[in-house]
Each structure stands twice: as structure tokens, then as C-alpha cells.
Write a protein that holds these residues in place. Structure first.
Motif, short mmCIF file in Angstrom:
data_model
loop_
_atom_site.label_atom_id
_atom_site.label_comp_id
_atom_site.label_asym_id
_atom_site.label_seq_id
_atom_site.Cartn_x
_atom_site.Cartn_y
_atom_site.Cartn_z
N TYR A 114 3.61 -2.51 9.03
CA TYR A 114 3.10 -3.31 8.55
C TYR A 114 2.10 -4.34 9.61
O TYR A 114 2.29 -4.02 10.40
N VAL A 128 1.20 -0.98 0.22
CA VAL A 128 -0.02 0.18 -0.39
C VAL A 128 0.97 1.11 -0.22
O VAL A 128 1.64 1.53 0.93
N ALA A 129 0.48 1.92 -1.07
CA ALA A 129 2.11 3.13 -1.21
C ALA A 129 1.30 4.07 -2.85
O ALA A 129 0.25 3.36 -3.32
N THR A 135 2.69 -1.16 4.65
CA THR A 135 2.01 0.64 3.80
C THR A 135 3.29 0.94 4.28
O THR A 135 3.53 1.14 4.70
N GLY A 195 6.25 3.96 8.04
CA GLY A 195 5.51 3.20 7.23
C GLY A 195 5.25 2.17 7.96
O GLY A 195 6.16 2.79 10.00
N ASP A 227 4.44 5.08 3.88
CA ASP A 227 4.29 6.45 4.33
C ASP A 227 4.96 7.58 3.47
O ASP A 227 4.53 8.56 3.11
#
Length: 206
Positions: free
Chosen positions: A132, A62-63, A100, A130, A102
Motif C-alpha cells: 500500500y 487493486v486486485a 494492492t 500485498g 497480490d
């Protein structure tokens, strides 16, 4: 004697060239620096799963779109850490790793001189933020955050070569050149030239 001096001078030149080539070979691009931090996050995940049987995983990355290039690096690093990654179609019962990203960014913090008349150097800061978590048997695990920062120094003239215009996170604004340094260097150069001229004519007159 003259031959010995020439030989010594030749060795100094060769040694200097070798140092410069070695420096260029070791300087990583900004993208490579960020990819290195992605590798560190994969190592953290490996340590976190050492007590669990998470050999096989389904990865969800997710990014933002600009970070998609880093997904390939994450997959590679997870595979190096002995994870077998499967796609969603192969198994819906396997544990899922939701990763993820960020923020991934390179910053230039400071410009300074390598000595009074040396080249300009730039302090480079590479960061990765990020989180996880794992999802297993419809149970969501604890969200764990990661934050990595690496500081190093690069040559000012090489900055553009280290950036990749295709990825915005690999480029950054440079700070302004130090004001006093920009004034001092010409003054030193002029003073040095004046002293050299004075000594030249002084020695000739003697």
C-alpha cells in the motif's frame, strides 16, 4: 455403585459432545481466515498513519477479480480503525490510499493422525501478500509491503465444508494420506480384534 458408574459414563459422553460442538463453533472457514489477515493489514495501515491526519481517505483497491470480495472486508476494517472513506466524486483533494492485493491463498501443508487410532487432521496455512501507499497533494508516498501467514489445524473431514467454491483462493489441493499410517491402522485394528476374541474365549473357558 452401578448407578454411580452410569452417571460417570453419562458425564463423559456429555463432555465429549460439548468439546466437539465447541470445536466446530470455533473453526473458521478458509474465507474467514483470509478476511482475518485483511483485518491485520488494516491495523498496520492505522499504525502507519498514527502521526498523520489521515482521518478521511479515498480508497483505491487493486486486485484480481477473484479478490473483489475482500474489498468489502477491507473497508469494514478501515472503518473500525476510525477511517472515514469517501468516493472519488466527493473530493479529489483528499489523501488516497492505494491498496494492492497480490496474493491471498490457503494451503494444506500436512496430514497427520490425532493419536494412533484418532481422526485425520490437516495443517492449514493462510497467507496474504500485498502493498500500500498514500498519495497526498500529488505526492506519492513510500510503497510498503505486508505479508501475513497463519498456521492452524483443522479436521480432514471438514476441509470441503471450510472451502467456498465461489472463491478459488479459499480452496487448495490436499496432500496425500501418510503411507505408513494407512497401513498401520488396519493392522492395529485387526490385532486388537484378535486379542479381544482371544481374551473372550479364554475367560469363558476359565
Amino acid at each position: 455403585m452401578k448407578k454411580s458408574k452410569r452417571y460417570t459414563g453419562f458425564l463423559i459422553i456429555v463432555f465429549s459432545v460439548f468439546i466437539n460442538l465447541n470445536y466446530f463453533a470455533q473453526t473458521k472457514t478458509n474465507l474467514e481466515m483470509i478476511e482475518g489477515l485483511v483485518g491485520k493489514s488494516a491495523e498496520v495501515i492505522k499504525l502507519d498513519t498514527s502521526s498523520n491526519n489521515y482521518g478521511k481517505l479515498v480508497l483505491k483497491f487493486v486486485a484480481a477479480n477473484d479478490y473483489e470480495i475482500l474489498q468489502t472486508k477491507l473497508i469494514s476494517e478501515l472503518q473500525k480503525n476510525n477511517f472515514k472513506l469517501l468516493n472519488k466524486k466527493e473530493s479529489s483533494n483528499l489523501p488516497k490510499l492505494i491498496y494492492t492485493l497480490d496474493n491471498a491463498k490457503v494451503y494444506y501443508k500436512n496430514i497427520f493422525k490425532d493419536g494412533i487410532l484418532g481422526t485425520y487432521l490437516v495443517e492449514r496455512e493462510s497467507t496474504l501478500d500485498g502493498s500500500y501507499f498514500f498519495e497526498n497533494n500529488n505526492k506519492i508516498g513510500k510503497v510498503k509491503k505486508f505479508n501475513f501467514t497463519v498456521l492452524d489445524t483443522v479436521m480432514y473431514d471438514d476441509v470441503k465444508k471450510l472451502e467456498n467454491i465461489a472463491y478459488q483462493f479459499s480452496a487448495a489441493d490436499l496432500p496425500n494420506e501418510p503411507f505408513f499410517s494407512s497401513l498401520l491402522e488396519p493392522a492395529i485394528a485387526i490385532s486388537t480384534a484378535a486379542i479381544a476374541i482371544y481374551l473372550f474365549f479364554s475367560l469363558r473357558s476359565n
